[in-house]
Design a protein around this motif. Structure first.
Motif, PDB file in Angstrom:
ATOM      1  N   ARG A 280       0.829  -1.208   0.000  1.00 43.45           N
ATOM      2  CA  ARG A 280       0.000   0.000   0.000  1.00 43.45           C
ATOM      3  C   ARG A 280       0.859   1.252   0.000  1.00 43.45           C
ATOM      4  O   ARG A 280       0.529   2.246  -0.654  1.00 43.45           O
ATOM      5  N   VAL A 281       1.975   1.206   0.726  1.00 42.56           N
ATOM      6  CA  VAL A 281       2.890   2.348   0.732  1.00 42.56           C
ATOM      7  C   VAL A 281       3.438   2.565  -0.680  1.00 42.56           C
ATOM      8  O   VAL A 281       3.488   3.696  -1.174  1.00 42.56           O
TER       9      VAL A 281
ATOM     10  N   LEU B  81       2.096   9.574  -6.175  1.00 40.50           N
ATOM     11  CA  LEU B  81       2.802  10.855  -6.105  1.00 40.50           C
ATOM     12  C   LEU B  81       3.576  11.139  -7.385  1.00 40.50           C
ATOM     13  O   LEU B  81       3.925  12.285  -7.658  1.00 40.50           O
ATOM     14  N   GLN B  82       3.843  10.095  -8.157  1.00 38.72           N
ATOM     15  CA  GLN B  82       4.576  10.255  -9.402  1.00 38.72           C
ATOM     16  C   GLN B  82       3.649  10.533 -10.583  1.00 38.72           C
ATOM     17  O   GLN B  82       4.107  10.769 -11.687  1.00 38.72           O
ATOM     18  N   THR B  83       2.333  10.495 -10.361  1.00 36.97           N
ATOM     19  CA  THR B  83       1.369  10.724 -11.434  1.00 36.97           C
ATOM     20  C   THR B  83       0.902  12.163 -11.411  1.00 36.97           C
ATOM     21  O   THR B  83       1.292  12.956 -10.555  1.00 36.97           O
TER      22      THR B  83
ATOM     23  N   THR C  97     -11.019   9.455  -3.208  1.00 38.32           N
ATOM     24  CA  THR C  97     -12.393   9.030  -2.974  1.00 38.32           C
ATOM     25  C   THR C  97     -12.529   7.528  -2.965  1.00 38.32           C
ATOM     26  O   THR C  97     -13.470   6.996  -2.415  1.00 38.32           O
ATOM     27  N   SER C  98     -11.553   6.799  -3.530  1.00 35.79           N
ATOM     28  CA  SER C  98     -11.692   5.357  -3.625  1.00 35.79           C
ATOM     29  C   SER C  98     -10.849   4.558  -2.654  1.00 35.79           C
ATOM     30  O   SER C  98     -11.161   3.416  -2.377  1.00 35.79           O
ATOM     31  N   ALA C  99      -9.750   5.098  -2.141  1.00 34.99           N
ATOM     32  CA  ALA C  99      -8.873   4.328  -1.244  1.00 34.99           C
ATOM     33  C   ALA C  99      -8.568   5.136  -0.005  1.00 34.99           C
ATOM     34  O   ALA C  99      -8.040   6.228  -0.064  1.00 34.99           O
ATOM     35  N   ALA C 100      -8.907   4.567   1.100  1.00 34.45           N
ATOM     36  CA  ALA C 100      -8.595   5.254   2.361  1.00 34.45           C
ATOM     37  C   ALA C 100      -8.100   4.255   3.359  1.00 34.45           C
ATOM     38  O   ALA C 100      -8.305   3.088   3.285  1.00 34.45           O
TER      39      ALA C 100
END
Length: 87
Positions: free
Chosen positions: A64-65, A72-74, A84-87
């Protein structure tokens, strides 16, 4: 930094002292050392925070990390969608 100061005597390797002196020139050796110590205290605090979180929630999943790091690279728009999809 706020508040008073306190004088300490420390012993450091000669080559390290010379390297610092070359970098700061006629600058304040004490200020340079104080800033380095502050960064180390911040790192120690962060390590303690991580340890407490892992105690409470379990260890961090490296996959996950890595996935979050890839975000962060996108482009910024991709990160907004992920929130909104991953927390």
């Amino acid at each position: 930094m706020s508040g008073g100061t306190k004088k300490f005597s420390v012993t450091i390797p000669e080559h390290l002292a010379e390297t610092v002196q070359e970098r700061i020139g006629k600058g304040s050796f004490s200020a340079y050392v104080s800033e380095a110590l502050m960064r180390q205290v911040e790192r120690d605090d962060l390590s303690e925070l991580i340890a407490a979180a892992e105690t409470q929630h379990g260890p961090v999943d490296p996959a996950r990390v890595e996935a979050k790091g890839a975000l962060l690279q996108t482009d910024p728009g991709a990160r907004d969608d992920d929130r909104t999809s991953a927390a």
